[in-house]
Design an enzyme around this catalytic site. Structure first.
Site, mmCIF file in Angstrom:
data_model
loop_
_atom_site.group_PDB
_atom_site.id
_atom_site.type_symbol
_atom_site.label_atom_id
_atom_site.label_comp_id
_atom_site.label_asym_id
_atom_site.label_seq_id
_atom_site.Cartn_x
_atom_site.Cartn_y
_atom_site.Cartn_z
ATOM 1 N N ASP A 128 0.502 -1.361 0.144
ATOM 2 C CA ASP A 128 -0.394 0.007 0.016
ATOM 3 C C ASP A 128 1.275 1.665 0.018
ATOM 4 O O ASP A 128 1.563 1.366 1.034
ATOM 5 C CB ASP A 128 -1.073 -0.198 1.435
ATOM 6 C CG ASP A 128 -1.445 1.439 1.191
ATOM 7 O OD1 ASP A 128 -1.482 2.292 0.383
ATOM 8 O OD2 ASP A 128 -2.300 1.313 2.110
ATOM 9 N N HIS A 129 1.445 1.060 -1.151
ATOM 10 C CA HIS A 129 1.969 2.894 -1.006
ATOM 11 C C HIS A 129 1.451 4.148 -2.295
ATOM 12 O O HIS A 129 0.066 4.015 -2.624
ATOM 13 C CB HIS A 129 3.236 2.482 -2.241
ATOM 14 C CG HIS A 129 3.873 1.769 -1.301
ATOM 15 N ND1 HIS A 129 5.635 2.849 -1.145
ATOM 16 C CD2 HIS A 129 4.782 1.015 -0.685
ATOM 17 C CE1 HIS A 129 6.758 2.186 -0.584
ATOM 18 N NE2 HIS A 129 5.607 1.259 0.161
ATOM 19 N N GLY A 185 3.856 3.208 8.995
ATOM 20 C CA GLY A 185 3.846 3.961 8.469
ATOM 21 C C GLY A 185 5.670 4.871 7.391
ATOM 22 O O GLY A 185 6.303 4.714 8.185
ATOM 23 N N GLU A 186 5.888 5.204 6.546
ATOM 24 C CA GLU A 186 7.024 5.736 5.955
ATOM 25 C C GLU A 186 6.015 7.372 5.887
ATOM 26 O O GLU A 186 5.356 7.683 4.639
ATOM 27 C CB GLU A 186 7.109 5.087 4.950
ATOM 28 C CG GLU A 186 7.933 3.602 5.457
ATOM 29 C CD GLU A 186 6.923 3.224 4.384
ATOM 30 O OE1 GLU A 186 5.514 3.080 3.752
ATOM 31 O OE2 GLU A 186 6.612 1.545 5.309
ATOM 32 N N ASN A 229 5.192 7.885 2.440
ATOM 33 C CA ASN A 229 3.723 8.021 1.581
ATOM 34 C C ASN A 229 2.568 8.616 2.287
ATOM 35 O O ASN A 229 1.246 9.021 2.326
ATOM 36 C CB ASN A 229 3.086 6.518 1.563
ATOM 37 C CG ASN A 229 4.008 5.446 1.241
ATOM 38 O OD1 ASN A 229 4.223 5.867 -0.510
ATOM 39 N ND2 ASN A 229 4.458 4.563 1.402
ATOM 40 N N GLY A 266 11.387 -3.213 15.301
ATOM 41 C CA GLY A 266 12.239 -2.801 16.130
ATOM 42 C C GLY A 266 11.516 -3.295 17.265
ATOM 43 O O GLY A 266 10.446 -3.273 17.423
#
Length: 316
Positions: free
Chosen positions: A36-37, A104-105, A108, A172
């Site tokens: 999903d981008h 998320g990033e 996006n 992480g």
């Protein structure tokens, strides 16, 4: 171990993704991931169709289970809307849909100009978002006023018989602990047995763990590595950069530090099944229940043919 295929929305057109889903099922793959981008990682990948349209289309061409790998339900799309999208997807796929989520990033999620939160805040937002979605999936009207989200007089009318399972991505310790606490399963793209154990020991128990890796099928390992480096140089970008860089051009700049050898080492390249089998075995040894392979480049039918003949029979 269940072997699935990863549909890379960053690289392929909608028609190609549909064709790959059909081809994966015909080859004997048992499930699908789909990314999903809003943007691809770099312009060389060149695509980014809307995942919810694609999931609807997939429901009409395949019976394979589908998992988003992964959706961020916190910034770009409000969790109340993601809850509706996931509920409809679960209905269309007759219960074979899993909502994979992550924090998320910026690539996006920052597109509206909002500040990009710190990692701790993103995890806090994700936990609240999952709670909002689960409230909505119960039916009835929902009012919610939390630290990050407000929902008022909201009700999802089109719902599956059972709420969608929510698998949580984590790379992480804090993210893995959150996955163990709130997830119905765990998602990762690293064959890290320590993280799987942390998930299981922290409350995940025997819940499903899904992992994924990338391949570049070609006539030789060298050609596969060239394709991988051309399309996915970002695979060698280290650390937290993948979460904080805001645009494809920034990933292209960071990728100038990446060599073809670095990318080739992280992909299963070429037409020899052994590198693919080694990747799968790494995930099996780390404790994953499912592993998904993503092809890069134009030769995905060759990957399907090789897997049907020489890889999937090993796990039948």
């Amino acid at each position: 171990m269940r072997i699935g295929y990863f549909l890379s929305s960053e690289e392929y057109t909608p028609a190609e993704l549909v064709a790959q889903a059909k081809g994966a099922e015909a080859a004997g793959f048992q499930a699908l991931w789909i990314s999903d981008h809003y943007h691809p990682w770099v312009d060389a990948q060149g695509q980014s169709p809307f995942v919810w349209s694609m999931i609807g289309a997939l429901s009409q061409v395949t019976r394979l289970p589908v998992t988003t790998a992964v959706t961020c339900p916190t910034v770009r799309i409000h969790p109340a809307v993601v809850a509706q999208a996931a509920a409809t997807s679960a209905v269309l796929h007759e219960g074979r849909f899993v909502l994979g989520v992550g924090s998320g990033e910026a690539l996006n999620e920052h597109i509206f100009g909002d500040p990009w939160p710190s990692a701790d805040v993103r995890l806090e937002m994700l936990e609240e978002a999952v709670d909002v979605m689960r409230q909505l999936w119960k039916g009835g009207f929902v009012d919610h006023r939390g630290r990050h989200y407000t929902v008022e007089n909201a009700r999802i009318y089109t719902r599956p018989e059972r709420p969608p399972a929510v698998y949580v991505s984590g790379f992480g310790p804090k993210a893995v602990d959150l996955a163990a606490r709130i997830g119905d399963g765990y998602v990762s793209t690293m064959p890290d047995g320590d993280l799987v154990r942390r998930f299981r020991d922290g409350g995940g128990g025997d819940k499903p763990c899904q992992g994924g890796f990338k391949a570049a099928f070609a006539g030789s390992a060298e050609e596969g590595a060239r394709i991988a480096f051309e399309r996915w140089p970002n695979a060698g970008v280290p650390g937290e950069l993948s979460q904080v860089l805001p645009s494809p051009r920034h990933f292209e700049q960071a990728s100038q530090l990446v060599t073809q050898e670095m990318v080739g080492d992280s992909f299963a390249c070429g037409d020899d099944p052994e590198p693919h089998l080694r990747q799968i075995e790494q995930y099996a040894e780390a404790g994953f229940d499912e592993v998904y392979v993503a092809n890069t480049g134009p030769h995905w039918q060759g990957l399907f043919d090789m897997y049907a003949a020489k890889v999937l029979p090993r796990f039948a």
